[in-house]
Design an enzyme around this catalytic site. Structure first.
Site, PDB file in Angstrom:
ATOM      1  N   LYS A 159       0.929  -1.191  -0.046  1.00 16.87           N
ATOM      2  CA  LYS A 159       0.054   0.039   0.072  1.00 16.87           C
ATOM      3  C   LYS A 159       0.990   1.226   0.023  1.00 16.87           C
ATOM      4  CE  LYS A 159      -3.811   0.805   2.580  1.00 16.87           C
ATOM      5  NZ  LYS A 159      -5.225   0.951   1.360  1.00 16.87           N
TER       6      LYS A 159
HETATM    7  N1  PMP Z   1      -7.784  -2.533  -2.814  1.00 15.58           N
HETATM    8  C1  PMP Z   1      -7.131  -1.548  -2.700  1.00 15.58           C
HETATM    9  C2  PMP Z   1      -6.551  -0.753  -3.839  1.00 15.58           C
HETATM   10  C3  PMP Z   1      -7.459  -0.760  -1.050  1.00 15.58           C
HETATM   11  O1  PMP Z   1      -6.752   0.320  -1.292  1.00 15.58           O
HETATM   12  C4  PMP Z   1      -8.014  -1.387  -0.281  1.00 15.58           C
HETATM   13  C5  PMP Z   1      -7.966  -0.662   0.966  1.00 15.58           C
HETATM   14  N2  PMP Z   1      -6.959  -0.992   1.924  1.00 15.58           N
HETATM   15  C6  PMP Z   1      -8.350  -2.514  -0.612  1.00 15.58           C
HETATM   16  C7  PMP Z   1      -8.363  -3.256  -1.826  1.00 15.58           C
HETATM   17  C8  PMP Z   1      -9.153  -3.417   0.590  1.00 15.58           C
HETATM   18  O2  PMP Z   1      -8.142  -3.937   1.476  1.00 15.58           O
HETATM   19  P1  PMP Z   1      -8.661  -4.050   2.926  1.00 15.58           P
HETATM   20  O3  PMP Z   1      -9.843  -4.831   3.102  1.00 15.58           O
HETATM   21  O4  PMP Z   1      -7.466  -4.453   3.711  1.00 15.58           O
HETATM   22  O5  PMP Z   1      -9.129  -2.744   3.516  1.00 15.58           O
END
Ligand code: PMP
Length: 306
Positions: A159
């Protein structure tokens, strides 16, 4: 909606007043998108606020930093405690939590290695990310003209702050065209994910979600939903999906920490319709889970007070 201010933000170990939590204009990450971050939610439970899968989120933060060769000057346990402390001092019952590791002031240029590493944790009350109506009735989506990342252009497992210019471009395109959210395809043409959410479809009664190799982030909600779906007795698998799999889906929904579980009502104006029974069952169980109402998943809750 403007951000709802709270009292303090954790910055490099200090709890700083909200309005004083500032950085220099020559902060490296501001120019080159060289930070890594997390998005986490805490929910009100009958034992006070609990952070959903906090340790897993902090683990992913350290993995993102490892990919970018950033040394975080704290241990995972210290950051877990710092998140809890920040929620406690602000007296919040439920909130969104945004830890960010960024390269600070002191060096410029594209070599990030000499830069100081700063860490900050902000928390604030944040309602439904895609709106109450979206959560209830589903959102209208559009396949973006912007592709999701090629894993050899940027690391999709991380991320990284800079990677989100792709998400923002797709989001703005979808909003300006009158849709609620964008769906991005991989450079190879497979369905990847939404701008900040993973995606699931129901096809012939099976639940399918794109694999990491299609450029999607390994979502922690995606993982929770896969477990919940399996425990509810549904068949679930990772699969490469084409845009027509979305057009012809029996049901579809997106998942993410901010968005939670949101039904998809249409894709490129092809109607999927009102949320179906599988989407409803999963959504209901997810919300009960994060509030600590499902014994089986109690280990996913990390309570703020001991
Ligand atoms: N894809 C992207 C590009 C994201 O930014 C997120 C949010 N973190 C997610 C998927 C979903 O991830 P999570 O369920 O861990 O929040």
């Amino acid at each position: 909606m403007p951000l709802q201010k709270v009292d303090r933000i954790w910055m490099d170990g200090e709890l700083v007043p909200w309005d004083e939590a500032k950085v220099h204009v020559l902060t490296h990450s501001l120019h080159y998108g060289s930070g890594v971050f997390e998005g986490i939610r805490a929910y009100a439970t009958d034992r006070g606020p609990a952070v959903f899968r906090l340790t897993d989120h902090i683990h992913r933060l350290f993995n993102s930093a490892k990919i970018y060769l950033i040394d975080i000057p704290w241990t995972p346990d210290q950051l877990v405690d710092a998140v809890k402390e920040t929620i406690r001092v602000n007296g919040l019952d439920a909130c969104y939590v945004r830890p960010i590791v960024y390269l600070g002031y002191g060096e410029m240029g594209l070599n990030p290695l000499p830069c100081p590493v700063n860490v900050s944790i902000a928390v604030w009350p944040w309602g439904t990310y895609l709106g109450d109506e979206g959560l209830r009735r589903g959102v209208r989506t559009k396949i973006s003209t912007w592709h999701r990342h090629d894993p050899n252009a940027v690391p999709v497992a991380a991320k990284g702050t800079g990677m989100y210019s792709n998400s923002s471009l797709a989001k703005v395109e979808a909003l300006k065209a009158g849709y609620d959210e964008a769906i991005l395809l991989s450079p190879q043409g497979y369905v990847s994910e939404c701008t900040g959410e993973n995606l699931f479809v129901v096809k012939n009664g099976r639940i399918l979600t794109p694999p990491v190799s299609a450029g999607a982030l390994e979502g922690i909600t995606q993982d929770s939903i896969s477990t919940i779906a399996r425990d509810l007795g549904y068949e679930i698998a990772e699969a490469n999906l084409l845009r027509t799999d979305l057009y012809l889906a029996e049901e579809a929904f997106l998942t993410g920490t901010a968005a939670e579980v949101v039904p998809i009502r249409s894709v490129d104006d092809r109607e999927i319709g009102d949320p179906g029974p599988i989407t409803r069952a999963i959504q209901e169980t997810y919300f009960a889970t994060v509030r600590g109402e499902v014994d089986r998943y109690k280990d996913w809750l990390e309570h703020v007070s001991a």
